[in-house]
Design a protein around this motif. Structure first.
Motif, PDB file in Angstrom:
ATOM      1  N   CYS A  35       0.817  -1.315   0.014  1.00 19.86           N
ATOM      2  CA  CYS A  35       0.023  -0.030   0.188  1.00 19.86           C
ATOM      3  C   CYS A  35       0.855   1.279  -0.036  1.00 19.86           C
ATOM      4  N   GLN A  36       2.018   1.261   0.454  1.00 24.00           N
ATOM      5  CA  GLN A  36       2.672   2.585   0.637  1.00 24.00           C
ATOM      6  C   GLN A  36       3.466   2.752  -0.517  1.00 24.00           C
ATOM      7  N   SER A  37       3.599   1.396  -1.368  1.00 27.52           N
ATOM      8  CA  SER A  37       4.068   1.597  -2.858  1.00 27.52           C
ATOM      9  C   SER A  37       3.271   2.404  -3.697  1.00 27.52           C
ATOM     10  N   GLN A  38       1.847   2.475  -3.504  1.00 29.27           N
ATOM     11  CA  GLN A  38       0.954   3.169  -3.822  1.00 29.27           C
ATOM     12  C   GLN A  38       0.638   4.471  -3.703  1.00 29.27           C
ATOM     13  N   GLU A  39       0.721   4.735  -2.296  1.00 26.14           N
ATOM     14  CA  GLU A  39       0.508   6.164  -1.785  1.00 26.14           C
ATOM     15  C   GLU A  39       1.664   6.980  -1.360  1.00 26.14           C
ATOM     16  N   ARG A  44      -7.990  -0.411   5.013  1.00 20.26           N
ATOM     17  CA  ARG A  44      -9.174  -1.133   4.483  1.00 20.26           C
ATOM     18  C   ARG A  44      -8.671  -2.115   3.514  1.00 20.26           C
ATOM     19  N   PHE A  45      -7.925  -1.834   2.473  1.00 21.77           N
ATOM     20  CA  PHE A  45      -7.608  -2.750   1.508  1.00 21.77           C
ATOM     21  C   PHE A  45      -6.929  -4.088   2.123  1.00 21.77           C
ATOM     22  N   CYS A  46      -6.059  -4.010   3.232  1.00 21.22           N
ATOM     23  CA  CYS A  46      -5.309  -4.824   3.858  1.00 21.22           C
ATOM     24  C   CYS A  46      -6.471  -5.557   4.637  1.00 21.22           C
ATOM     25  N   ALA A  47      -7.196  -4.979   5.231  1.00 21.27           N
ATOM     26  CA  ALA A  47      -8.413  -5.825   6.235  1.00 21.27           C
ATOM     27  C   ALA A  47      -9.191  -6.631   5.284  1.00 21.27           C
ATOM     28  N   GLU A  48      -9.711  -6.179   4.186  1.00 14.22           N
ATOM     29  CA  GLU A  48     -10.608  -6.746   3.275  1.00 14.22           C
ATOM     30  C   GLU A  48     -10.076  -8.052   2.662  1.00 14.22           C
ATOM     31  N   THR A  49      -8.649  -7.768   2.386  1.00  9.00           N
ATOM     32  CA  THR A  49      -7.850  -8.797   1.510  1.00  9.00           C
ATOM     33  C   THR A  49      -7.527 -10.013   2.436  1.00  9.00           C
ATOM     34  N   LEU A 106      10.206  -3.797  -0.348  1.00 12.83           N
ATOM     35  CA  LEU A 106      10.233  -4.457   0.787  1.00 12.83           C
ATOM     36  C   LEU A 106       8.967  -5.023   0.690  1.00 12.83           C
ATOM     37  N   ALA A 107       7.676  -5.136   0.084  1.00 16.55           N
ATOM     38  CA  ALA A 107       6.830  -5.983  -0.319  1.00 16.55           C
ATOM     39  C   ALA A 107       7.094  -7.237  -0.587  1.00 16.55           C
ATOM     40  N   GLY A 108       8.318  -7.318  -1.295  1.00 14.57           N
ATOM     41  CA  GLY A 108       8.697  -8.729  -1.613  1.00 14.57           C
ATOM     42  C   GLY A 108       9.065  -8.870  -3.227  1.00 14.57           C
ATOM     43  N   PHE A 109       8.879  -7.792  -3.977  1.00 15.35           N
ATOM     44  CA  PHE A 109       8.829  -7.901  -5.406  1.00 15.35           C
ATOM     45  C   PHE A 109      10.350  -7.578  -5.516  1.00 15.35           C
TER      46      PHE A 109
END
Length: 251
Positions: free
Chosen positions: A55-59, A68-73, A201-204
């Motif tokens: 999410c940090q890589s997006q915003e 919210r995205f992490c919670a729903e996922t 850091l997200a693993g990509f």
């Protein structure tokens, strides 16, 4: 009969509205990436830390939308996600710069000049702790130990090391960042933006040419104790004050 909250002069306020969602095309892209991340773990909730980085890589920070995205996922509550996102300082809680300049002010770095570096950078950039320059390029923060005490004082930019710094070298480095000039860490891969760092850091994988090969491990100053323990002959000083280096053999 008890008085209502209004009659007691108490305002309960409006209920908090749900966070907005990502735009459809952004969410679709993040969902594809998140699916790849979650698949690495036997328990999906173990993927929370890398998903926060995603999410940090997006915003550039973890917003309520990201929570919210992490919670729903992951099938978690937003409270559970928020508890993790606010516990770790690596997750930003507000918009910040392309380059996170962190000055270590823990014991050894402070004694060796970290406090002076931080104070001068605040004046030089015109920002306080966790402040961001007006152009949105640099965020300055004081940070705790970087586990690089043998190179004190240490400054990190997007988690890459800048060893044996002085106020002047640190100011020259941030001036280069502000001017858009190439800046190379003392050890490790060339700098990329904070959003790009977050994706790594997200693993990509870091797909920049030569970046993986440039990534450095422990420097000679960190390994000299191990070499002595192994009975290897002592070397001449390999790191002089303020980064004036010589060869391991003292030549």
């Amino acid at each position: 009969m008890t008085a209502s909250p209004q009659n007691r002069g108490v305002s309960l306020g409006m209920p908090q509205l749900p966070a907005p969602d990502f735009p459809a095309e952004v969410r679709a892209r993040l969902e594809a990436d998140a699916k790849e991340v979650v698949a690495r773990y036997p328990d999906s909730r173990s993927a929370l830390l890398p998903l926060l980085h995603l999410c940090q890589s997006q915003e550039g920070y973890v917003s309520k939308t990201g929570i919210r995205f992490c919670a729903e996922t992951l099938g978690l509550t937003t409270a559970e996600v928020t508890a993790v996102a606010t516990f770790y300082t690596m997750y930003r809680r507000k918009p910040s710069g392309d380059y996170q300049v962190g000055v270590c002010t823990n014991t050894l770095c402070a004694v060796m000049g970290g406090d002076a570096i931080f104070e001068e950078l605040q004046q030089h950039l015109g920002v306080g702790n966790n402040g961001t320059t007006a152009d949105g390029k640099v965020t300055l923060e004081h940070i705790e130990c970087n586990a690089a005490c043998d190179y004190a004082p240490v400054v990190m930019v997007n988690w890459e090391f800048f060893d044996n710094q002085t106020p002047d070298s640190a100011k020259a480095m941030v001036d280069d960042l502000l001017a858009g000039r190439e800046v190379s860490p003392t050890r490790g891969a060339p700098l990329c933006t904070y959003k790009e760092t977050a994706r790594i850091l997200a693993g990509f994988p870091d797909e920049r040419a030569g970046a993986v090969e440039a990534t450095g491990g422990a420097g000679p100053a960190s390994l000299i104790g191990l070499r002595i323990a192994r009975g290897e002959p002592p070397h001449a000083p390999i790191v002089h004050p303020r980064g004036e280096s010589t060869t391991e053999g003292g030549e």
